[in-house]
Write a protein that holds these residues in place. Structure first.
Motif, PDB file in Angstrom:
ATOM      1  N   LYS A  21       5.582   3.161   1.583  1.00 17.90           N
ATOM      2  CA  LYS A  21       5.019   1.874   1.171  1.00 17.90           C
ATOM      3  C   LYS A  21       4.959   0.972   2.399  1.00 17.90           C
ATOM      4  O   LYS A  21       5.967   0.777   3.089  1.00 17.90           O
ATOM      5  CB  LYS A  21       5.872   1.237   0.077  1.00 17.90           C
ATOM      6  N   ILE A  22       3.770   0.452   2.665  1.00 17.56           N
ATOM      7  CA  ILE A  22       3.595  -0.451   3.800  1.00 17.56           C
ATOM      8  C   ILE A  22       3.055  -1.771   3.293  1.00 17.56           C
ATOM      9  O   ILE A  22       2.383  -1.830   2.252  1.00 17.56           O
ATOM     10  CB  ILE A  22       2.670   0.165   4.880  1.00 17.56           C
ATOM     11  N   TYR A  23       3.350  -2.830   4.018  1.00 14.59           N
ATOM     12  CA  TYR A  23       3.033  -4.180   3.544  1.00 14.59           C
ATOM     13  C   TYR A  23       2.110  -4.853   4.553  1.00 14.59           C
ATOM     14  O   TYR A  23       2.479  -5.073   5.711  1.00 14.59           O
ATOM     15  CB  TYR A  23       4.325  -4.976   3.359  1.00 14.59           C
ATOM     16  N   LYS A  24       0.906  -5.127   4.112  1.00 12.94           N
ATOM     17  CA  LYS A  24      -0.138  -5.599   5.013  1.00 12.94           C
ATOM     18  C   LYS A  24      -0.640  -6.983   4.625  1.00 12.94           C
ATOM     19  O   LYS A  24      -0.800  -7.305   3.442  1.00 12.94           O
ATOM     20  CB  LYS A  24      -1.322  -4.622   4.978  1.00 12.94           C
ATOM     21  N   ALA A  25      -0.914  -7.781   5.652  1.00 17.64           N
ATOM     22  CA  ALA A  25      -1.627  -9.034   5.444  1.00 17.64           C
ATOM     23  C   ALA A  25      -3.073  -8.700   5.082  1.00 17.64           C
ATOM     24  O   ALA A  25      -3.566  -7.603   5.346  1.00 17.64           O
ATOM     25  CB  ALA A  25      -1.577  -9.882   6.709  1.00 17.64           C
ATOM     26  N   ASP A  26      -3.741  -9.635   4.476  1.00 15.14           N
ATOM     27  CA  ASP A  26      -5.113  -9.447   4.006  1.00 15.14           C
ATOM     28  C   ASP A  26      -6.084  -9.539   5.191  1.00 15.14           C
ATOM     29  O   ASP A  26      -6.159 -10.577   5.849  1.00 15.14           O
ATOM     30  CB  ASP A  26      -5.427 -10.536   2.979  1.00 15.14           C
ATOM     31  N   PRO A  27      -6.856  -8.473   5.476  1.00 15.27           N
ATOM     32  CA  PRO A  27      -7.815  -8.541   6.595  1.00 15.27           C
ATOM     33  C   PRO A  27      -8.862  -9.635   6.444  1.00 15.27           C
ATOM     34  O   PRO A  27      -9.401 -10.131   7.434  1.00 15.27           O
ATOM     35  CB  PRO A  27      -8.475  -7.155   6.574  1.00 15.27           C
ATOM     36  N   PHE A  28      -9.168 -10.016   5.197  1.00 16.43           N
ATOM     37  CA  PHE A  28     -10.184 -11.030   4.933  1.00 16.43           C
ATOM     38  C   PHE A  28      -9.585 -12.385   4.552  1.00 16.43           C
ATOM     39  O   PHE A  28     -10.312 -13.275   4.102  1.00 16.43           O
ATOM     40  CB  PHE A  28     -11.125 -10.568   3.816  1.00 16.43           C
ATOM     41  N   ALA A  29      -8.272 -12.545   4.732  1.00 20.98           N
ATOM     42  CA  ALA A  29      -7.638 -13.825   4.376  1.00 20.98           C
ATOM     43  C   ALA A  29      -8.250 -14.976   5.163  1.00 20.98           C
ATOM     44  O   ALA A  29      -8.541 -14.846   6.347  1.00 20.98           O
ATOM     45  CB  ALA A  29      -6.138 -13.756   4.631  1.00 20.98           C
ATOM     46  N   ASN A  30      -8.396 -16.127   4.508  1.00 20.21           N
ATOM     47  CA  ASN A  30      -8.946 -17.312   5.161  1.00 20.21           C
ATOM     48  C   ASN A  30      -7.879 -18.261   5.695  1.00 20.21           C
ATOM     49  O   ASN A  30      -8.203 -19.293   6.307  1.00 20.21           O
ATOM     50  CB  ASN A  30      -9.853 -18.072   4.192  1.00 20.21           C
ATOM     51  N   TYR A  31      -6.623 -17.897   5.460  1.00 23.14           N
ATOM     52  CA  TYR A  31      -5.518 -18.752   5.916  1.00 23.14           C
ATOM     53  C   TYR A  31      -4.291 -17.852   5.984  1.00 23.14           C
ATOM     54  O   TYR A  31      -4.181 -16.870   5.251  1.00 23.14           O
ATOM     55  CB  TYR A  31      -5.330 -19.894   4.919  1.00 23.14           C
ATOM     56  N   ALA A  32      -3.351 -18.171   6.868  1.00 18.90           N
ATOM     57  CA  ALA A  32      -2.179 -17.327   7.051  1.00 18.90           C
ATOM     58  C   ALA A  32      -0.925 -18.176   7.176  1.00 18.90           C
ATOM     59  O   ALA A  32      -0.979 -19.361   7.509  1.00 18.90           O
ATOM     60  CB  ALA A  32      -2.344 -16.446   8.293  1.00 18.90           C
ATOM     61  N   GLU A  33       0.192 -17.540   6.923  1.00 19.81           N
ATOM     62  CA  GLU A  33       1.496 -18.164   7.119  1.00 19.81           C
ATOM     63  C   GLU A  33       1.691 -18.416   8.618  1.00 19.81           C
ATOM     64  O   GLU A  33       1.289 -17.609   9.460  1.00 19.81           O
ATOM     65  CB  GLU A  33       2.577 -17.221   6.588  1.00 19.81           C
ATOM     66  N   LEU A  34       2.311 -19.549   8.932  1.00 22.99           N
ATOM     67  CA  LEU A  34       2.582 -19.870  10.335  1.00 22.99           C
ATOM     68  C   LEU A  34       3.563 -18.855  10.907  1.00 22.99           C
ATOM     69  O   LEU A  34       4.578 -18.542  10.272  1.00 22.99           O
ATOM     70  CB  LEU A  34       3.167 -21.284  10.444  1.00 22.99           C
ATOM     71  N   ILE A  92       0.839  -1.193   0.000  1.00 20.90           N
ATOM     72  CA  ILE A  92       0.000   0.000   0.000  1.00 20.90           C
ATOM     73  C   ILE A  92       0.877   1.246   0.000  1.00 20.90           C
ATOM     74  O   ILE A  92       1.729   1.425   0.881  1.00 20.90           O
ATOM     75  CB  ILE A  92      -0.929  -0.008   1.233  1.00 20.90           C
ATOM     76  N   GLU A  93       0.667   2.100  -1.004  1.00 19.44           N
ATOM     77  CA  GLU A  93       1.353   3.390  -1.055  1.00 19.44           C
ATOM     78  C   GLU A  93       0.483   4.411  -0.338  1.00 19.44           C
ATOM     79  O   GLU A  93      -0.681   4.635  -0.716  1.00 19.44           O
ATOM     80  CB  GLU A  93       1.588   3.817  -2.500  1.00 19.44           C
ATOM     81  N   THR A  94       1.021   5.010   0.713  1.00 16.08           N
ATOM     82  CA  THR A  94       0.238   5.913   1.551  1.00 16.08           C
ATOM     83  C   THR A  94       0.284   7.341   1.022  1.00 16.08           C
ATOM     84  O   THR A  94       1.107   7.676   0.149  1.00 16.08           O
ATOM     85  CB  THR A  94       0.744   5.892   2.996  1.00 16.08           C
ATOM     86  N   GLN A  95      -0.582   8.189   1.582  1.00 13.51           N
ATOM     87  CA  GLN A  95      -0.590   9.598   1.187  1.00 13.51           C
ATOM     88  C   GLN A  95       0.698  10.308   1.598  1.00 13.51           C
ATOM     89  O   GLN A  95       1.038  11.344   1.039  1.00 13.51           O
ATOM     90  CB  GLN A  95      -1.805  10.294   1.812  1.00 13.51           C
TER      91      GLN A  95
END
Length: 641
Positions: free
Chosen positions: A110-123, A103-106
């Motif tokens: 640049k910030i790097y975010k996990a998906d808020p709606f992800a159904n599975y995540a990295e351990l 995400i490029e902010t105002q």
């Protein structure tokens, strides 16, 4: 009013369309999770993944992952108006790939975010999301789900075993921490719970979280069962397995706050997206976490849809809503100057109140038989009242007042209990003001509070006898029941998430005996309607003697609806034997001894006693009829009549 789609391109079912924007913007898109996140789809005959993320103040967003070598320039996302939902289709992406949003902010960062709606995540310690497909989970629990629609918690037994999966039981000597997988846990916990007699399992810390020490109460992946114990399919297997064995599943759910981890929800698009912008509302000073902004429809929708996700998509039977008081009060955990009054000058969070009413109306309205349980520690009125009557709409509320008084009384030396007798009777003054669960939860056996056994006064066997009397009183008192794992066999040490329970204690007789006692209490509870079907009705309970102060003995009866099967409880909270004890009864009906703490299997003397007692016309405890029963020190007797 929703305008007809004015674009020439037809919106595909998986795409975010105008109606999705409208409903999400109104806070009413109850299945938004089917559109947001990452979903495998076919577009123009090509299989790939459709990504969607809400980042309203972002300048640009791209999806990066294993499918594009984490290259920020390859898969730019298209902004959708008016809400700022970014979407793209990536044909190279596939199930199992790790990904994040760049995400490029105002501010030009640049910030790097996990998906808020992800159904599975990295351990963990990894922080990426993982593409998966949960659209076709295998379910064979239709019998349970059909019966749930007609299930009424008010008139059914609810005895909950609160469990932290990672520390209930572990595989010894394994390098991978020895966690049971969801599938292994399902089979082990089912066997144990059925033998013990619980009706439900409540699981702590299932939604993805980065730090084990948070016990799952600082969530970064609200739509993902934690990868610590397996895949989403494994989690579904566990719920299905428990249901097929007639065991309900309750999850702890945390809509109050979230952590500041860089990959999580905090300042998601470079601005306070999910949290209140003013730190006096948007941060918990005690916890170092962010507070959800319930004023934003999209944020309320994120949480409401999440509750429905667990209940409808994963068949969960109830949510225990954590830290409700912290949501209701603007000054919760804050000093003067650290909080902002509402528009009327009060300390109530008006948006959170509206959120709860909406949440509980929708979840329970769409899913008959599902329980919404409030962990609410204050005297807030009508927590389980109807929203139409200005209540919050919860199904049940943790009875924290009872828990506090009960544990404080049990800690006292028996000699001083006569001075605190009211602590065991006061709860009946408000027992019907809400629909309550009596709880002895994980919070009571950590942070130097001692295990349940070590709260008890005395030494050695006296501690066990105290605890037996305590559990019997709890089981007889109106209200549903919850006990944290390990306390049913009198764990000595406080609980820690870093190790499994001390199961080796069951090789020692006193621990086995108290487990026998609690097991038989659970089975007594399940098979006697008098103990549960009038929990919310004064007709279900009568004191026989609540004023036996100097002997510290409590006697009371529980009644079934039809009055055919009633139970009389007698509990002695001192070590003094009462061979001349006499108890009053409401009617001249013979009483059958159905539970006696003095049996050898519970660690008692084993003295033989008659099973049947015929009341005589002799006044006692303010009743016309009574019978004699030699009551041992810390003795408990339960009679059926």
């Amino acid at each position: 009013m929703v305008k007809k789609n004015s674009t020439k391109t037809k919106v595909q079912p998986y795409e975010i369309g105008e109606l999705d924007h409208y409903l999400f913007g109104q806070g009413n898109h109850y299945e938004i999770y089917k559109k947001m996140g990452a979903h495998e789809v076919t577009k123009n005959g090509k299989r790939g993944v459709y990504f969607a993320v809400w980042a309203p103040h972002a300048v640009n967003v791209s999806v990066i992952g294993e499918f594009n070598d984490w290259d920020e320039t390859k898969d730019k996302m298209k902004r959708g108006e008016p809400l700022g939902i970014y979407t793209c289709f990536v044909p190279e992406a596939k199930k199992g790939d790790l990904y994040k949003f760049c995400i490029e902010t105002q501010a030009g960062e640049k910030i790097y975010k996990a998906d808020p709606f992800a159904n599975y995540a990295e351990l963990r310690p990894g922080t990426a999301s993982r593409i998966t497909d949960i659209s076709n989970l295998n379910w064979s629990d239709s019998k349970w789900m059909t019966a749930r629609e007609k299930w009424d918690n008010k008139e059914e037994p609810v005895s909950i075993y609160e469990v932290h999966m990672g520390s209930w039981m572990r595989h010894p000597g394994r390098e991978d921490e020895g966690f049971y997988t969801y599938r292994e846990f399902a089979e082990a916990i089912t066997k144990y719970v059925k033998e013990m007699g619980y009706t439900h399992v409540e699981l702590m810390g299932i939604a993805e979280h980065p730090f084990d020490g948070s016990w799952g109460y600082q969530v970064t992946g609200y739509y993902a069962p934690t990868a610590r114990y397996g895949t989403p399919e494994d989690f579904a297997y566990m719920v299905n397995y428990l249901h097929k064995n007639n065991i309900g599943v309750i999850l702890d759910w945390v809509p109050a706050h979230f952590p500041k981890d860089a990959h999580g929800l905090a300042d998601f698009d470079g601005t306070p997206t999910f949290e209140y912008p003013d730190p006096r509302k948007g941060e918990h000073p005690d916890w170092g976490t962010k507070v959800f902004n319930y004023e934003k429809p999209e944020v309320s929708n994120f949480l409401l849809a999440n509750a429905l996700f667990w209940v409808e998509h994963y068949h969960v039977d109830g949510l225990r809503v954590d830290a409700v008081a912290s949501m209701l009060y603007l000054d919760y955990g804050r000093e003067d100057g650290q909080w902002i009054p509402n528009k009327f000058g009060g300390n109530e969070n008006l948006e959170a109140i509206a959120f709860f009413k909406h949440l509980n109306s929708v979840v329970c309205g769409r899913n008959k038989g599902v329980m919404m349980i409030a962990e609410e520690s204050t005297a807030w009125p009508k927590v389980t009242g109807s929203p139409e009557d200005d209540g919050l709409g919860f199904t049940l509320k943790w009875n924290m007042g009872w828990m506090h008084d009960f544990t404080e009384y049990m800690k006292l030396d028996p000699y001083f209990r006569k001075n605190a007798h009211h602590m065991m009777t006061f709860s009946m003054e408000y027992a019907y003001s809400e629909n309550y669960i009596l709880v002895l939860s994980h919070d009571e056996v950590v942070h130097l509070k001692c295990s349940m056994l070590n709260k008890m006064p005395g030494e050695g066997w006296d501690k066990f006898r105290n605890l037996k009397a305590a559990y019997a009183f709890m089981m007889g008192h109106p209200g549903k029941k919850l006990l944290f794992m390990g306390q049913e066999f009198a764990q000595l040490r406080e609980w820690s998430e870093e190790r499994e329970l001390d199961w080796f204690l069951l090789a020692e007789e006193p621990h086995q005996q108290i487990q026998n006692w609690y097991k038989d209490l659970l089975h007594l509870y399940k098979k006697n309607k008098a103990l549960y079907e009038l929990d919310d009705d004064p007709k279900g309970f009568d004191w026989i003697n609540k004023d036996d102060i100097f002997r510290s003995i409590f006697s009371f009866t529980r009644h079934s609806k039809d009055g055919k099967k009633n139970l009389l409880f007698v509990c002695n909270f001192t070590p003094v034997d009462r061979p001349d004890y006499r108890v009053g009864v409401l009617r001249r009906k013979q009483c059958k001894l159905v539970l006696n703490s003095d049996e050898t299997k519970y660690g008692g003397s084993g003295e033989e006693r008659p099973l049947v007692y015929k009341p005589e016309k002799q006044e006692c405890d303010g009743q016309k009829y009574s019978f004699a029963y030699p009551l041992p020190g810390y003795g408990v007797a339960v009679f059926e009549y």
